[in-house]
Design a protein around this motif. Structure first.
Motif, PDB file in Angstrom:
ATOM      1  N   VAL A 196       0.841  -1.196   0.000  1.00 43.78           N
ATOM      2  CA  VAL A 196       0.000   0.000   0.000  1.00 43.78           C
ATOM      3  C   VAL A 196       0.877   1.248   0.000  1.00 43.78           C
ATOM      4  O   VAL A 196       1.699   1.439   0.906  1.00 43.78           O
ATOM      5  N   ALA A 197       0.728   2.087  -1.004  1.00 41.58           N
ATOM      6  CA  ALA A 197       1.455   3.361  -1.048  1.00 41.58           C
ATOM      7  C   ALA A 197       0.803   4.344  -0.082  1.00 41.58           C
ATOM      8  O   ALA A 197      -0.426   4.332   0.103  1.00 41.58           O
ATOM      9  N   VAL A 198       1.610   5.187   0.543  1.00 38.96           N
ATOM     10  CA  VAL A 198       1.109   6.133   1.548  1.00 38.96           C
ATOM     11  C   VAL A 198       1.520   7.549   1.156  1.00 38.96           C
ATOM     12  O   VAL A 198       2.704   7.830   0.940  1.00 38.96           O
ATOM     13  N   TYR A 199       0.536   8.438   1.092  1.00 36.85           N
ATOM     14  CA  TYR A 199       0.747   9.819   0.650  1.00 36.85           C
ATOM     15  C   TYR A 199       0.007  10.754   1.607  1.00 36.85           C
ATOM     16  O   TYR A 199      -1.075  10.420   2.101  1.00 36.85           O
ATOM     17  N   ALA A 200       0.591  11.932   1.871  1.00 38.68           N
ATOM     18  CA  ALA A 200      -0.056  12.918   2.753  1.00 38.68           C
ATOM     19  C   ALA A 200      -0.049  14.298   2.125  1.00 38.68           C
ATOM     20  O   ALA A 200       0.915  14.692   1.464  1.00 38.68           O
ATOM     21  N   ALA A 201      -1.139  15.025   2.319  1.00 35.16           N
ATOM     22  CA  ALA A 201      -1.230  16.438   1.939  1.00 35.16           C
ATOM     23  C   ALA A 201      -1.502  17.211   3.220  1.00 35.16           C
ATOM     24  O   ALA A 201      -2.651  17.302   3.662  1.00 35.16           O
ATOM     25  N   HIS A 202      -0.463  17.742   3.827  1.00 33.41           N
ATOM     26  CA  HIS A 202      -0.577  18.348   5.158  1.00 33.41           C
ATOM     27  C   HIS A 202      -0.568  19.874   5.072  1.00 33.41           C
ATOM     28  O   HIS A 202      -1.575  20.480   4.689  1.00 33.41           O
ATOM     29  N   THR A 203       0.566  20.514   5.374  1.00 32.69           N
ATOM     30  CA  THR A 203       0.555  21.971   5.406  1.00 32.69           C
ATOM     31  C   THR A 203       0.390  22.593   4.018  1.00 32.69           C
ATOM     32  O   THR A 203      -0.012  23.755   3.913  1.00 32.69           O
ATOM     33  N   ASN A 204       0.679  21.839   2.976  1.00 28.15           N
ATOM     34  CA  ASN A 204       0.380  22.365   1.635  1.00 28.15           C
ATOM     35  C   ASN A 204      -1.126  22.503   1.438  1.00 28.15           C
ATOM     36  O   ASN A 204      -1.599  23.450   0.799  1.00 28.15           O
ATOM     37  N   ALA A 205      -1.906  21.574   2.009  1.00 24.40           N
ATOM     38  CA  ALA A 205      -3.365  21.674   1.944  1.00 24.40           C
ATOM     39  C   ALA A 205      -3.902  22.696   2.941  1.00 24.40           C
ATOM     40  O   ALA A 205      -5.024  23.185   2.798  1.00 24.40           O
ATOM     41  N   ASP A 206      -3.110  23.020   3.971  1.00 28.41           N
ATOM     42  CA  ASP A 206      -3.499  24.070   4.918  1.00 28.41           C
ATOM     43  C   ASP A 206      -3.387  25.454   4.279  1.00 28.41           C
ATOM     44  O   ASP A 206      -4.137  26.371   4.629  1.00 28.41           O
ATOM     45  N   LYS A 207      -2.439  25.627   3.367  1.00 30.82           N
ATOM     46  CA  LYS A 207      -2.052  26.972   2.927  1.00 30.82           C
ATOM     47  C   LYS A 207      -2.749  27.455   1.660  1.00 30.82           C
ATOM     48  O   LYS A 207      -2.582  28.602   1.272  1.00 30.82           O
ATOM     49  N   VAL A 208      -3.533  26.603   1.013  1.00 37.66           N
ATOM     50  CA  VAL A 208      -4.287  27.076  -0.155  1.00 37.66           C
ATOM     51  C   VAL A 208      -5.635  27.624   0.317  1.00 37.66           C
ATOM     52  O   VAL A 208      -6.219  27.117   1.281  1.00 37.66           O
ATOM     53  N   PRO A 209      -6.143  28.674  -0.336  1.00 42.44           N
ATOM     54  CA  PRO A 209      -7.369  29.327   0.147  1.00 42.44           C
ATOM     55  C   PRO A 209      -8.569  28.400   0.259  1.00 42.44           C
ATOM     56  O   PRO A 209      -9.419  28.591   1.144  1.00 42.44           O
ATOM     57  N   ASP A 210      -8.670  27.405  -0.625  1.00 41.22           N
ATOM     58  CA  ASP A 210      -9.804  26.482  -0.587  1.00 41.22           C
ATOM     59  C   ASP A 210      -9.483  25.200   0.168  1.00 41.22           C
ATOM     60  O   ASP A 210     -10.174  24.193   0.016  1.00 41.22           O
ATOM     61  N   GLY A 211      -8.426  25.247   0.987  1.00 46.69           N
ATOM     62  CA  GLY A 211      -8.014  24.082   1.747  1.00 46.69           C
ATOM     63  C   GLY A 211      -8.689  23.997   3.102  1.00 46.69           C
ATOM     64  O   GLY A 211      -9.873  24.320   3.262  1.00 46.69           O
ATOM     65  N   VAL A 212      -7.914  23.593   4.095  1.00 48.07           N
ATOM     66  CA  VAL A 212      -8.456  23.313   5.431  1.00 48.07           C
ATOM     67  C   VAL A 212      -9.174  24.523   6.037  1.00 48.07           C
ATOM     68  O   VAL A 212     -10.334  24.435   6.461  1.00 48.07           O
TER      69      VAL A 212
END
Length: 259
Positions: A93-109
């Motif tokens: 199983v490949a494991v991938y994370a979108a953490h602070t990059n997803a925090d910093k876009v306007p339509d993110g977290v």
């Protein structure tokens, strides 16, 4: 479909170059060239999430929080992180994370938090100069007394309890938000003209604040959980006929309980 195709879909929305220097977003287990037949989207990469991926026939998991955050000196299965690493590798199983990059876009977290509250005229709370950054600030459709504003936030996020500083005396018309651990942006929230700052992981001493301003801690998990639907929707829209699953055990994988 390959791992790199799924990664490219996410990174088009939230480029890895945006992540904080201490972060470890991106691919942590697997090769970009690995074939993928199904993806499971979750919040934290726990051993149980890997088990769920195997059950569903998914050979890639995508989470918000990175599985490997700090350096590992040994992988022996004696803690949740190394157990998840071992399970993922053993199961392919490949494991991938979108953490602070997803925090910093306007339509993110934080954008999702602002949407829950119906904020208008939004802008980035702590902009990095590239049209991205941490947190969002905006206006409520109508000003509310502090106590009503607190109850509104609790209702919008499905909360029974929340930690708050003393209520401000003026009506709340402007609100700042930041998903996850947002104590470092308290000053930015004050400067933004907000009367209320909604975030998570606020420590005791941060509640001692001057001025007609209040802080509300709704929890780390609660403030960020909408990112799962964001990531799920990105992949579903890009690859409508691909097998993608949203974890059915999100709350089970959260380590914090109110009991």
């Amino acid at each position: 479909m390959k791992v790199k195709d799924i990664a490219a879909c996410i990174e088009e929305f939230a480029p890895l170059s945006l992540q904080e220097e201490w972060d470890n977003s991106g691919l942590s287990i697997g090769s970009p060239e690995d074939e993928v037949h199904g993806v499971l989207v979750g919040f934290d990469c726990t051993p149980e999430l890997i088990d769920e991926a195997v059950e569903k026939g998914a050979d890639m998991v995508i989470t918000h929080h990175p599985l490997i955050f700090r350096g590992l000196k040994k992988i022996d299965g004696n803690d949740p992180v190394t157990r998840a690493v071992m399970k993922a590798i053993k199961s392919g199983v490949a494991v991938y994370a979108a953490h602070t990059n997803a925090d910093k876009v306007p339509d993110g977290v934080s954008g999702a938090m602002a949407a829950r509250l119906g904020l208008t005229g939004t802008s980035i709370l702590d902009e990095d100069g590239e049209g991205t950054g941490l947190g969002i600030v905006g206006d409520l459709p109508e000003a509310l007394p502090a106590e009503e504003a607190v109850e509104m936030v609790k209702e919008r996020f499905g909360l029974e309890y929340a930690r708050c500083s003393l209520p401000c005396s003026s009506p709340v018309s402007r609100v700042a938000v930041c998903g996850g651990s947002g104590s470092s942006l308290i000053g930015a929230a004050v400067r933004s003209g907000a009367q209320l700052y909604v975030t998570g992981d606020v420590s005791y001493h941060n509640y001692f604040i001057d001025g007609d301003f209040m802080i509300m801690d709704i929890g780390h998990f609660e403030s960020e959980i909408d990112v799962v639907d964001i990531l799920f929707s990105l992949i579903r829209k890009k690859f409508p006929n691909f097998a993608i699953f949203r974890s059915s055990r999100l709350r089970e994988n959260c380590p914090v309980r109110c009991i």
